[in-house]
Design a protein around this motif. Structure first.
Motif, PDB file in Angstrom:
ATOM      1  N   ALA A   1      11.361 -24.257  -2.767  1.00 13.05           N
ATOM      2  CA  ALA A   1      10.742 -23.155  -4.128  1.00 13.05           C
ATOM      3  C   ALA A   1       9.767 -22.578  -4.114  1.00 13.05           C
ATOM      4  CB  ALA A   1      10.573 -23.955  -5.350  1.00 13.05           C
ATOM      5  N   MET A   2       8.680 -22.705  -2.976  1.00 14.98           N
ATOM      6  CA  MET A   2       7.678 -22.109  -2.793  1.00 14.98           C
ATOM      7  C   MET A   2       7.820 -21.015  -1.716  1.00 14.98           C
ATOM      8  SD  MET A   2       4.306 -23.215  -0.881  1.00 14.98           S
ATOM      9  CE  MET A   2       5.061 -23.627   0.532  1.00 14.98           C
ATOM     10  N   HIS A   3       8.969 -21.707   0.055  1.00 16.49           N
ATOM     11  CA  HIS A   3       9.016 -20.496   0.168  1.00 16.49           C
ATOM     12  C   HIS A   3      10.675 -20.024   0.054  1.00 16.49           C
ATOM     13  CE1 HIS A   3       7.598 -22.137   4.041  1.00 16.49           C
ATOM     14  NE2 HIS A   3       7.541 -23.707   3.365  1.00 16.49           N
ATOM     15  N   ALA A   4      11.480 -20.583  -1.015  1.00 20.12           N
ATOM     16  CA  ALA A   4      11.780 -19.004  -1.377  1.00 20.12           C
ATOM     17  C   ALA A   4      11.250 -17.786  -2.021  1.00 20.12           C
ATOM     18  CB  ALA A   4      12.802 -19.827  -2.412  1.00 20.12           C
ATOM     19  N   GLN A   5       9.942 -18.948  -2.715  1.00 18.94           N
ATOM     20  CA  GLN A   5       9.678 -17.899  -3.345  1.00 18.94           C
ATOM     21  C   GLN A   5       8.547 -16.089  -3.044  1.00 18.94           C
ATOM     22  OE1 GLN A   5       6.222 -19.030  -5.536  1.00 18.94           O
ATOM     23  NE2 GLN A   5       6.769 -17.708  -7.555  1.00 18.94           N
ATOM     24  N   ARG A   6       8.362 -16.817  -1.523  1.00 20.19           N
ATOM     25  CA  ARG A   6       7.110 -16.067  -0.478  1.00 20.19           C
ATOM     26  C   ARG A   6       8.364 -15.122   0.403  1.00 20.19           C
ATOM     27  NH1 ARG A   6       2.963 -19.600   2.472  1.00 20.19           N
ATOM     28  NH2 ARG A   6       1.774 -20.587   0.580  1.00 20.19           N
ATOM     29  N   LYS A   7       9.210 -15.448   0.383  1.00 22.31           N
ATOM     30  CA  LYS A   7      10.608 -14.880   1.177  1.00 22.31           C
ATOM     31  C   LYS A   7      11.000 -13.584  -0.012  1.00 22.31           C
ATOM     32  CE  LYS A   7      12.689 -17.655   4.267  1.00 22.31           C
ATOM     33  NZ  LYS A   7      14.175 -18.876   4.687  1.00 22.31           N
ATOM     34  N   GLY A   8      11.203 -13.863  -1.373  1.00 21.87           N
ATOM     35  CA  GLY A   8      11.248 -12.973  -2.972  1.00 21.87           C
ATOM     36  C   GLY A   8      12.141 -13.199  -2.941  1.00 21.87           C
ATOM     37  N   ASP A   9      13.234 -14.822  -3.018  1.00 25.78           N
ATOM     38  CA  ASP A   9      14.251 -14.878  -3.369  1.00 25.78           C
ATOM     39  C   ASP A   9      13.826 -15.144  -4.523  1.00 25.78           C
ATOM     40  OD1 ASP A   9      16.728 -15.038  -3.855  1.00 25.78           O
ATOM     41  OD2 ASP A   9      17.539 -16.669  -2.017  1.00 25.78           O
ATOM     42  N   ILE A  10      14.189 -14.718  -6.136  1.00 21.83           N
ATOM     43  CA  ILE A  10      13.841 -15.153  -7.716  1.00 21.83           C
ATOM     44  C   ILE A  10      15.194 -15.893  -7.821  1.00 21.83           C
ATOM     45  CG2 ILE A  10      12.829 -15.093  -9.150  1.00 21.83           C
ATOM     46  CD1 ILE A  10      11.025 -14.280  -7.200  1.00 21.83           C
ATOM     47  N   LYS A  11      16.134 -15.969  -7.032  1.00 24.20           N
ATOM     48  CA  LYS A  11      16.894 -16.554  -8.191  1.00 24.20           C
ATOM     49  C   LYS A  11      17.215 -18.243  -7.233  1.00 24.20           C
ATOM     50  CE  LYS A  11      22.476 -16.494  -8.230  1.00 24.20           C
ATOM     51  NZ  LYS A  11      23.201 -15.701  -8.143  1.00 24.20           N
TER      52      LYS A  11
END
Length: 59
Positions: free
Chosen positions: A24-34
């Motif tokens: 989840a942290m990596h997805a958030q850092r990439k900007g993929d909020i969904k």
């Protein structure tokens, strides 16, 4: 006697929970909020399972 070979389901769930939080942290850092919100929801389900197992083991 054979209980020493059984794996601890609580330990397995805690590891899966940590992995989901990292994903989840990596997805958030990439900007993929969904993806972040979906992975966080999965992590919350795992956290609920962990809490249920801890409650049953304490009683």
């Amino acid at each position: 006697m054979l209980s020493i070979f059984k794996r601890d389901p609580l330990k397995k769930l805690k590891k899966a929970y940590e992995i989901k939080l990292e994903q989840a942290m990596h997805a958030q850092r990439k900007g993929d909020i969904k993806s972040y919100s979906m992975i966080t929801a999965e992590a919350e389900l795992i956290a609920d399972e962990i809490q249920a197992l801890e409650n049953t083991s304490n009683t």
